[in-house]
Write a protein that holds these residues in place. Sequence first.
Motif, PDB file in Angstrom:
ATOM      1  N   ARG A  64       0.831  -1.207   0.000  1.00 19.35           N
ATOM      2  CA  ARG A  64       0.000   0.000   0.000  1.00 19.35           C
ATOM      3  C   ARG A  64       0.867   1.259   0.000  1.00 19.35           C
ATOM      4  O   ARG A  64       0.555   2.233  -0.679  1.00 19.35           O
ATOM      5  CB  ARG A  64      -0.944   0.000   1.203  1.00 19.35           C
ATOM      6  CG  ARG A  64      -2.172  -0.877   1.011  1.00 19.35           C
ATOM      7  CD  ARG A  64      -3.238  -0.585   2.049  1.00 19.35           C
ATOM      8  NE  ARG A  64      -2.753  -0.705   3.428  1.00 19.35           N
ATOM      9  CZ  ARG A  64      -2.812  -1.815   4.167  1.00 19.35           C
ATOM     10  NH1 ARG A  64      -3.335  -2.921   3.650  1.00 19.35           N
ATOM     11  NH2 ARG A  64      -2.363  -1.831   5.395  1.00 19.35           N
ATOM     12  N   GLY A  65       1.955   1.236   0.754  1.00 17.90           N
ATOM     13  CA  GLY A  65       2.880   2.370   0.766  1.00 17.90           C
ATOM     14  C   GLY A  65       3.482   2.615  -0.603  1.00 17.90           C
ATOM     15  O   GLY A  65       3.558   3.753  -1.067  1.00 17.90           O
ATOM     16  N   LYS A  66       3.900   1.547  -1.272  1.00 22.64           N
ATOM     17  CA  LYS A  66       4.460   1.675  -2.619  1.00 22.64           C
ATOM     18  C   LYS A  66       3.406   2.170  -3.602  1.00 22.64           C
ATOM     19  O   LYS A  66       3.704   2.985  -4.474  1.00 22.64           O
ATOM     20  CB  LYS A  66       5.039   0.341  -3.088  1.00 22.64           C
ATOM     21  CG  LYS A  66       6.336  -0.010  -2.409  1.00 22.64           C
ATOM     22  CD  LYS A  66       6.888  -1.322  -2.910  1.00 22.64           C
ATOM     23  CE  LYS A  66       8.205  -1.644  -2.217  1.00 22.64           C
ATOM     24  NZ  LYS A  66       8.783  -2.891  -2.687  1.00 22.64           N
ATOM     25  N   GLU A  67       2.178   1.699  -3.459  1.00 25.56           N
ATOM     26  CA  GLU A  67       1.098   2.157  -4.338  1.00 25.56           C
ATOM     27  C   GLU A  67       0.840   3.643  -4.144  1.00 25.56           C
ATOM     28  O   GLU A  67       0.633   4.376  -5.112  1.00 25.56           O
ATOM     29  CB  GLU A  67      -0.177   1.357  -4.073  1.00 25.56           C
ATOM     30  CG  GLU A  67      -0.145  -0.052  -4.618  1.00 25.56           C
ATOM     31  CD  GLU A  67      -1.357  -0.876  -4.211  1.00 25.56           C
ATOM     32  OE1 GLU A  67      -2.149  -0.421  -3.350  1.00 25.56           O
ATOM     33  OE2 GLU A  67      -1.512  -1.981  -4.748  1.00 25.56           O
ATOM     34  N   ARG A  68       0.853   4.108  -2.885  1.00 23.34           N
ATOM     35  CA  ARG A  68       0.649   5.539  -2.614  1.00 23.34           C
ATOM     36  C   ARG A  68       1.768   6.367  -3.229  1.00 23.34           C
ATOM     37  O   ARG A  68       1.523   7.416  -3.823  1.00 23.34           O
ATOM     38  CB  ARG A  68       0.544   5.795  -1.118  1.00 23.34           C
ATOM     39  CG  ARG A  68      -0.819   5.466  -0.539  1.00 23.34           C
ATOM     40  CD  ARG A  68      -0.980   6.030   0.865  1.00 23.34           C
ATOM     41  NE  ARG A  68      -0.006   5.511   1.801  1.00 23.34           N
ATOM     42  CZ  ARG A  68      -0.148   4.410   2.540  1.00 23.34           C
ATOM     43  NH1 ARG A  68      -1.251   3.694   2.438  1.00 23.34           N
ATOM     44  NH2 ARG A  68       0.798   4.022   3.374  1.00 23.34           N
ATOM     45  N   LEU A  71       2.789   9.525 -10.106  1.00 21.22           N
ATOM     46  CA  LEU A  71       1.937   9.590 -11.295  1.00 21.22           C
ATOM     47  C   LEU A  71       1.203  10.929 -11.339  1.00 21.22           C
ATOM     48  O   LEU A  71       1.173  11.604 -12.371  1.00 21.22           O
ATOM     49  CB  LEU A  71       0.943   8.434 -11.285  1.00 21.22           C
ATOM     50  CG  LEU A  71      -0.026   8.311 -12.443  1.00 21.22           C
ATOM     51  CD1 LEU A  71       0.705   8.135 -13.753  1.00 21.22           C
ATOM     52  CD2 LEU A  71      -0.967   7.152 -12.210  1.00 21.22           C
ATOM     53  N   SER A  72       0.654  11.343 -10.237  1.00 26.34           N
ATOM     54  CA  SER A  72      -0.051  12.619 -10.154  1.00 26.34           C
ATOM     55  C   SER A  72       0.892  13.785 -10.448  1.00 26.34           C
ATOM     56  O   SER A  72       0.540  14.719 -11.166  1.00 26.34           O
ATOM     57  CB  SER A  72      -0.671  12.770  -8.766  1.00 26.34           C
ATOM     58  OG  SER A  72      -1.296  14.004  -8.630  1.00 26.34           O
ATOM     59  N   ARG A  73       2.095  13.718  -9.891  1.00 29.07           N
ATOM     60  CA  ARG A  73       3.082  14.778 -10.117  1.00 29.07           C
ATOM     61  C   ARG A  73       3.443  14.865 -11.600  1.00 29.07           C
ATOM     62  O   ARG A  73       3.472  15.946 -12.181  1.00 29.07           O
ATOM     63  CB  ARG A  73       4.331  14.502  -9.290  1.00 29.07           C
ATOM     64  CG  ARG A  73       5.369  15.613  -9.341  1.00 29.07           C
ATOM     65  CD  ARG A  73       6.650  15.208  -8.636  1.00 29.07           C
ATOM     66  NE  ARG A  73       7.396  14.212  -9.353  1.00 29.07           N
ATOM     67  CZ  ARG A  73       8.170  14.471 -10.423  1.00 29.07           C
ATOM     68  NH1 ARG A  73       8.269  15.696 -10.884  1.00 29.07           N
ATOM     69  NH2 ARG A  73       8.827  13.504 -11.027  1.00 29.07           N
ATOM     70  N   LYS A  74       3.684  13.720 -12.222  1.00 29.77           N
ATOM     71  CA  LYS A  74       4.043  13.715 -13.641  1.00 29.77           C
ATOM     72  C   LYS A  74       2.887  14.208 -14.512  1.00 29.77           C
ATOM     73  O   LYS A  74       3.111  14.920 -15.491  1.00 29.77           O
ATOM     74  CB  LYS A  74       4.496  12.331 -14.077  1.00 29.77           C
ATOM     75  CG  LYS A  74       5.881  11.966 -13.588  1.00 29.77           C
ATOM     76  CD  LYS A  74       6.342  10.659 -14.199  1.00 29.77           C
ATOM     77  CE  LYS A  74       7.760  10.340 -13.793  1.00 29.77           C
ATOM     78  NZ  LYS A  74       8.730  11.123 -14.535  1.00 29.77           N
TER      79      LYS A  74
END
Length: 144
Positions: A21-25, A31-34
């Motif tokens: 879950r940490g890696k997914e976050r 992804l959001s930043r890019k």
Amino acid sequence: MTNRSSEKRAERERDLERELRGKERLLERELSRKMKLADFRQDWKNRLRDDLSEIASLTVNPESMNDERIHQLNTRRGRVRLSLNLSEPHSIRLINAMNDLAKTTQEDAGENQTAFVAVGQELLKAEWDRLKEDLVQIEKMREQ
């Protein structure tokens, strides 16, 4: 003993789930930043295209320049200059073409105009390619 083994296994599974879950976050944040950066880059490219087309329009007929047109031209030129990274070759070529265009006389207006537009198109194409690369990276991140 079986109960203890089951508890350890369950604890390891919970730890793995938390780690996942940490890696997914982290992946979602990256992804959001890019995606936001790609949006900013597209907006910048659109503003630059508008400024370049306005500069080209204002300099079509050098003899028709008056104070208002000169002010508009200088405003656009300043905005373009501030928008560019002067350590990049495309940017330097565009500044040089823009400077040549500013010194245009009626005799060489067509030649300088053509050169300015061509260099502007090169820069916009390079930025479009960079944006496409970002979008490909975003798509690959989504697939993970």
